[in-house]
Structure formats: C-alpha cells, structure tokens
Write a protein that holds these residues in place. Structure first.
Motif, PDB file in Angstrom:
ATOM      1  N   THR A 344       0.808  -1.219   0.000  1.00  0.00           N
ATOM      2  CA  THR A 344       0.000   0.000   0.000  1.00  0.00           C
ATOM      3  C   THR A 344       0.844   1.274   0.000  1.00  0.00           C
ATOM      4  O   THR A 344       0.544   2.233  -0.719  1.00  0.00           O
ATOM      5  N   PHE A 345       1.899   1.280   0.801  1.00  0.00           N
ATOM      6  CA  PHE A 345       2.654   2.517   1.022  1.00  0.00           C
ATOM      7  C   PHE A 345       3.992   2.557   0.295  1.00  0.00           C
ATOM      8  O   PHE A 345       4.657   3.591   0.304  1.00  0.00           O
ATOM      9  N   GLY A 346       4.410   1.454  -0.285  1.00  0.00           N
ATOM     10  CA  GLY A 346       5.675   1.459  -1.009  1.00  0.00           C
ATOM     11  C   GLY A 346       6.869   1.248  -0.102  1.00  0.00           C
ATOM     12  O   GLY A 346       6.742   0.750   1.017  1.00  0.00           O
ATOM     13  N   PRO A 347       8.070   1.636  -0.559  1.00  0.00           N
ATOM     14  CA  PRO A 347       9.304   1.339   0.176  1.00  0.00           C
ATOM     15  C   PRO A 347       9.305   1.951   1.576  1.00  0.00           C
ATOM     16  O   PRO A 347       8.786   3.052   1.794  1.00  0.00           O
ATOM     17  N   ALA A 348       9.900   1.227   2.514  1.00  0.00           N
ATOM     18  CA  ALA A 348      10.026   1.721   3.884  1.00  0.00           C
ATOM     19  C   ALA A 348      11.271   1.124   4.510  1.00  0.00           C
ATOM     20  O   ALA A 348      11.647  -0.015   4.221  1.00  0.00           O
ATOM     21  N   THR A 349      11.908   1.898   5.368  1.00  0.00           N
ATOM     22  CA  THR A 349      12.953   1.332   6.206  1.00  0.00           C
ATOM     23  C   THR A 349      12.271   0.720   7.428  1.00  0.00           C
ATOM     24  O   THR A 349      11.399   1.346   8.033  1.00  0.00           O
ATOM     25  N   GLN A 350      12.665  -0.481   7.776  1.00  0.00           N
ATOM     26  CA  GLN A 350      12.001  -1.228   8.841  1.00  0.00           C
ATOM     27  C   GLN A 350      12.975  -1.432   9.992  1.00  0.00           C
ATOM     28  O   GLN A 350      14.108  -1.861   9.779  1.00  0.00           O
ATOM     29  N   HIS A 351      12.516  -1.144  11.197  1.00  0.00           N
ATOM     30  CA  HIS A 351      13.387  -1.178  12.362  1.00  0.00           C
ATOM     31  C   HIS A 351      12.738  -2.007  13.472  1.00  0.00           C
ATOM     32  O   HIS A 351      11.627  -1.705  13.913  1.00  0.00           O
ATOM     33  N   ASP A 352      13.425  -3.054  13.887  1.00  0.00           N
ATOM     34  CA  ASP A 352      12.998  -3.920  14.988  1.00  0.00           C
ATOM     35  C   ASP A 352      13.677  -3.398  16.250  1.00  0.00           C
ATOM     36  O   ASP A 352      14.818  -3.732  16.538  1.00  0.00           O
ATOM     37  N   ILE A 353      12.968  -2.538  16.979  1.00  0.00           N
ATOM     38  CA  ILE A 353      13.619  -1.823  18.083  1.00  0.00           C
ATOM     39  C   ILE A 353      12.853  -2.023  19.385  1.00  0.00           C
ATOM     40  O   ILE A 353      11.674  -2.411  19.394  1.00  0.00           O
ATOM     41  N   SER A 354      13.544  -1.751  20.488  1.00  0.00           N
ATOM     42  CA  SER A 354      12.881  -1.792  21.790  1.00  0.00           C
ATOM     43  C   SER A 354      13.369  -0.649  22.648  1.00  0.00           C
ATOM     44  O   SER A 354      14.515  -0.196  22.524  1.00  0.00           O
ATOM     45  N   VAL A 355      12.492  -0.171  23.499  1.00  0.00           N
ATOM     46  CA  VAL A 355      12.833   0.793  24.540  1.00  0.00           C
ATOM     47  C   VAL A 355      12.088   0.336  25.798  1.00  0.00           C
ATOM     48  O   VAL A 355      11.234  -0.549  25.730  1.00  0.00           O
ATOM     49  N   PRO A 356      12.395   0.891  26.972  1.00  0.00           N
ATOM     50  CA  PRO A 356      11.637   0.514  28.165  1.00  0.00           C
ATOM     51  C   PRO A 356      10.134   0.651  27.924  1.00  0.00           C
ATOM     52  O   PRO A 356       9.684   1.618  27.294  1.00  0.00           O
ATOM     53  N   VAL A 357       9.378  -0.304  28.417  1.00  0.00           N
ATOM     54  CA  VAL A 357       7.938  -0.363  28.127  1.00  0.00           C
ATOM     55  C   VAL A 357       7.255   0.963  28.436  1.00  0.00           C
ATOM     56  O   VAL A 357       6.464   1.476  27.629  1.00  0.00           O
ATOM     57  N   GLU A 358       7.561   1.539  29.591  1.00  0.00           N
ATOM     58  CA  GLU A 358       6.866   2.762  29.997  1.00  0.00           C
ATOM     59  C   GLU A 358       7.222   3.951  29.113  1.00  0.00           C
ATOM     60  O   GLU A 358       6.493   4.946  29.076  1.00  0.00           O
TER      61      GLU A 358
END
Length: 472
Positions: A344-358
């Motif tokens: 639907t939106f075409g090319p994207a940079t994809q990031h599998d990231i985490s930060v503290p839940v809160e």
C-alpha cells in the motif's frame, strides 16, 4: 573450492556418505539468500550432519584445516544472519537433518528437541501430549529450534512467557574446537562459573553450533479469546495493558497498530473485515487464555476486565471473539501488516527496536516527529508488541519516494532512528538479531559492548571460523 574446503568435503563424504554433502549448485542455491532476499552469498558446499557426533567431527576437522562454517537451520533470519559470505570463503553447515524430538517428559514439563526441528512440528508433537511450547511467529513453518535459540527469538507470546532465552532449560552444542558441551541435564542449581548455555543463546552461531535443547513446556490451552480495541493513543493502550496485568496473568498477547495500517490490510488482503465499525487512531489486539474448563473462561474474563475501561472512556470501543475462526481472523490482520504496508505505502525502512515499556508511547510519537522533520515527505509509524517494549518502527518513503529511495536515503534514516533508540536507553535489535545488517550500527553505537563481545569470541573461537561476518 579452495584446497582446505575440498579436503573437508572429501572427508565428510567419506565419513558419512553422499547424503551428508551437497555440491550441486542447484541444490546449494536456495540456501545462499536470506529470508528477505537482501543478502546473497556463495558457498561451494552444504554439509549436512545427522548427529551431534557428526557435527563434532566436522567442526573439529574444519578447525584443523582453517575452514569457516556458517551454521544454518531454516534460513529465516531477517538480518542476513545465516547467509554465507559473498566471497565463498565459508561452507554452510546445515542442521536440517538433525530433526528428531528425543524426549517429551510430561512430568518435568520439558521437551528435548534437536536443532533442526521445525517450530510448527514441535508445536504439533507436544500438542499431541496436551502440552504446548509457547513461542510462535510468522515463520513457524520454516524456523528451527537451533536458529530460534541462536537469535533469542521473540514472537507474540513474549508478554507472558518471555523470549526464547526464558524457555530454554539446557543446551547441547559443539564448540569451535569440536568439543561437545552437554547442558541437557536440567539442573535447577549449577554454580560452576560462566553459563555456556546463556552465552550461546543469542550468539547467532558465532560461538558454536547448537545441536539440541531442553525446552520448557506448559499445559495446552483449553480456550482463548481475542479482544479488539479502539483507542485514542499508544499511551491509552499502555494504560489498558497495565490495568489488565494488575488483574490477571492470563493475558498472553497485546499488539497495537495505527488505523492507517489496519486500512492497508483491509484494502490489500482479500476477505478481511474491520473488527470495529468505527475508525480510531489506534487499535489493539489482546489475547487471553484458559488452561482448564474450571477457570473463568477468556471471553468472560476480558468482558469483565474491559467493561470498566470502556465506561471510563479509556477504551473507545471493543469486540471480543466469539469463535476460534473469529480469533484467527483477528490474528490474520496482525500477521498481514508488513505485507499490506509494503503493497500500500511502497518502500520503507524497517526497524525492529525496543525501549523501556513505559517509555514506548512517548518514543513512538517523538521519534516519528523527529524523523519526519529530518526527512520531509516521509511518514513514520510503528506497530507490534507494546507490552514487551518492542515495536516495528517503519519509515515510509512518502513523497521522497522512488525506486532507489531505500538505497539513497535508507541508511541515513536508519542511523537517525537508531540514534533516537539509543538515546532512549533502547536496543536497535529487539528480536531479529544483528546478523550482517546491523553489525556496523552496533559497533558505532555500542563500541564497549562490541569490544567485550569480541573478547568472548576470541576466547572461544580464536580462529574466527564460526559464522564469519556476523554480529561483531
């Protein structure tokens, strides 16, 4: 094929027969490209041992000859972690023939599975004993036990059960010198120094070859229900999650997505329907389970816990699945997000990231604003496992698009996203690993960490022969 490689291939064929070696380019080709099709390598042969002892002999001989090995299971890495180098300097060591489930122990609630066991086959095997292994992900039909451990895989049940690290009770592995580490005894207490098991989990095959694992099991699910919620913001989603967790430990999944991502699924995936009648800025999927018929059933549990949140206005609208088919339909929407967004939106940079839940709700808003300011015309948003602090953060090309956008601006976009994640005390890899794709970024952002990882690598693999070019 270099002379040392030829020698190793000849020895393996003589020891274990033709089935243990693939040298036909047509047979090797499918294993030279990563899951996403972004990384391509070369290898003169695929070695296919069937037992731990065979792996040990191969690894020991490779060490003597100086031949690098790339351990490979289902080849489902999202970061090029199981793809051989492009110069043909390594051979692939496939664990796919090591696919036996050695033991299902109902009393201990444990299973011993070899590294090549496919996750879906593991689910089916323990399900036949009215048990379950509570880790699942989109690649369950291809991903193998060894690869899941080597990448410390996550998935949708991490909220309750933790990632693969929390489900491993012991590991059998062949170390870089060919010695066998046997950690399958399941000791509750073992204070003999550093844990080799824990070092091998998440090491991406750079410290040895996992050959089998002792894994934790849980009672099979008696019933489940999915609630689909309409919400105003990620902060509202986190407030709902925290309220649910304060009342029950039976919430196993909590996924959030923006309305625009839901719209992409509805327009791209045939036979999908919007769970709710209205449009809401954010949506959430909540899964609750019951292990017995005597417990409050999930549909009633969710109804009871969500009703006051609806009355307060924290949840704008909600629907709870009334059948397994409806529950599967809700999950199908979640599992189709990446495919639908690409279409639907075409090319994207994809990031599998985490930060503290809160910190995640604020991060999602602030990071999107920072990226869109730095790269006008792009659009950033995230979806995924809010309760784990793990979001798949995508930056779409928008009006800056073009066939070469990912190559032209993708690296700069990712560097900014990774800088923002690091500033928030997070990780640039929440569940996919580092592999080849994020190796340079890890070194840039965490040089002290990489220095320590390299010291461990040098101690266990001084010849640097295990999965070269990955992680560090």
């Amino acid at each position: 094929m270099t002379r040392p490689q030829e020698t190793l291939v000849g020895e393996v064929r003589a020891w274990f027969g033709d089935r243990a070696v693939l040298t036909d380019p047509a047979d090797i080709e499918p294993w030279l490209t990563d899951w996403r099709g972004r990384w391509h390598g070369r290898a003169a042969a695929v070695l296919q041992p069937q037992t731990t002892q065979e792996v040990a002999l191969i690894v020991a001989k490779a060490a003597d000859l100086g031949v690098a090995l790339v351990p490979q299971g289902g080849n489902t890495s999202m970061v090029g972690g199981a793809t051989p180098p492009g110069d043909g300097s390594a051979l692939i060591l496939s664990l796919r023939r090591m696919n036996q489930i050695r033991l299902i122990d109902r009393e201990a609630m444990r299973v011993v599975a070899e590294a090549g066991v496919v996750l879906q086959n593991l689910h089916e095997a323990v399900g036949g004993e009215q048990l379950r292994f509570p880790l699942t992900l989109g690649a369950k039909g291809s991903a193998t036990v060894g690869g899941l451990i080597s990448t410390n895989a996550g998935g949708t049940q991490v909220l309750r059960f933790g990632p693969m690290r929390g489900l491993v009770d012991g590991i059998e592995a062949v170390l870089p010198d060919g010695t066998i580490h046997d950690g399958l005894s399941g000791l509750k207490k073992d204070n003999r120094g550093y844990s080799l098991d824990q070092l091998l989990i998440g090491a991406e095959g750079t410290l040895g070859v996992i050959t089998a694992a002792r894994l934790k099991l849980y009672p099979a699910i008696h019933s489940r229900a999915i609630a689909w919620l309409g919400l105003d913001s990620p902060q509202a989603a986190l407030d709902v999650l925290q309220s649910l967790q304060a009342s029950t430990n039976r919430v196993e999944g909590f996924e959030i997505l923006p309305q625009e991502s839901l719209n992409a699924v509805l327009s791209h995936i045939p036979a999908t329907r919007a769970p709710l009648e209205g449009q809401f800025p954010w949506q959430a999927l909540v899964e609750a389970t019951a292990e017995t018929a005597q417990e409050e059933q999930p549909q009633e549990l969710l109804t009871r816990l969500l009703s006051p949140l609806i009355e307060k206005g924290l949840v704008r609208d909600a629907v709870i699945s009334s059948s397994e088919a409806q529950a599967e339909a809700f999950w199908r929407i979640r599992d189709s997000l990446s495919e639908a967004e690409r279409a639907t939106f075409g090319p994207a940079t994809q990031h599998d990231i985490s930060v503290p839940v809160e910190a995640m709700p604020r991060f999602m808003a602030d990071a999107a604003a920072e990226v869109e300011k730095a790269f006008p015309g792009t659009h950033a948003s995230g979806f995924g496992h809010l309760g784990d602090g793990n979001i798949h953060f995508h930056v779409r090309s928008g009006t800056r698009g073009g066939a070469d956008w990912l190559e032209r601006e993708g690296p700069s976009v990712s560097r900014l996203v990774h800088d923002l994640v690091t500033a928030a005390g997070g990780s640039i890899s929440a569940e996919h690993g580092i592999g080849q794709m994020k190796k340079d970024e890890l070194a840039r952002l965490a040089p002290d960490r990489v220095r320590h990882l390299r010291a461990i690598k040098a101690a266990l693999d001084p010849k640097l022969l295990m999965n070269p070019g990955k992680l560090i």
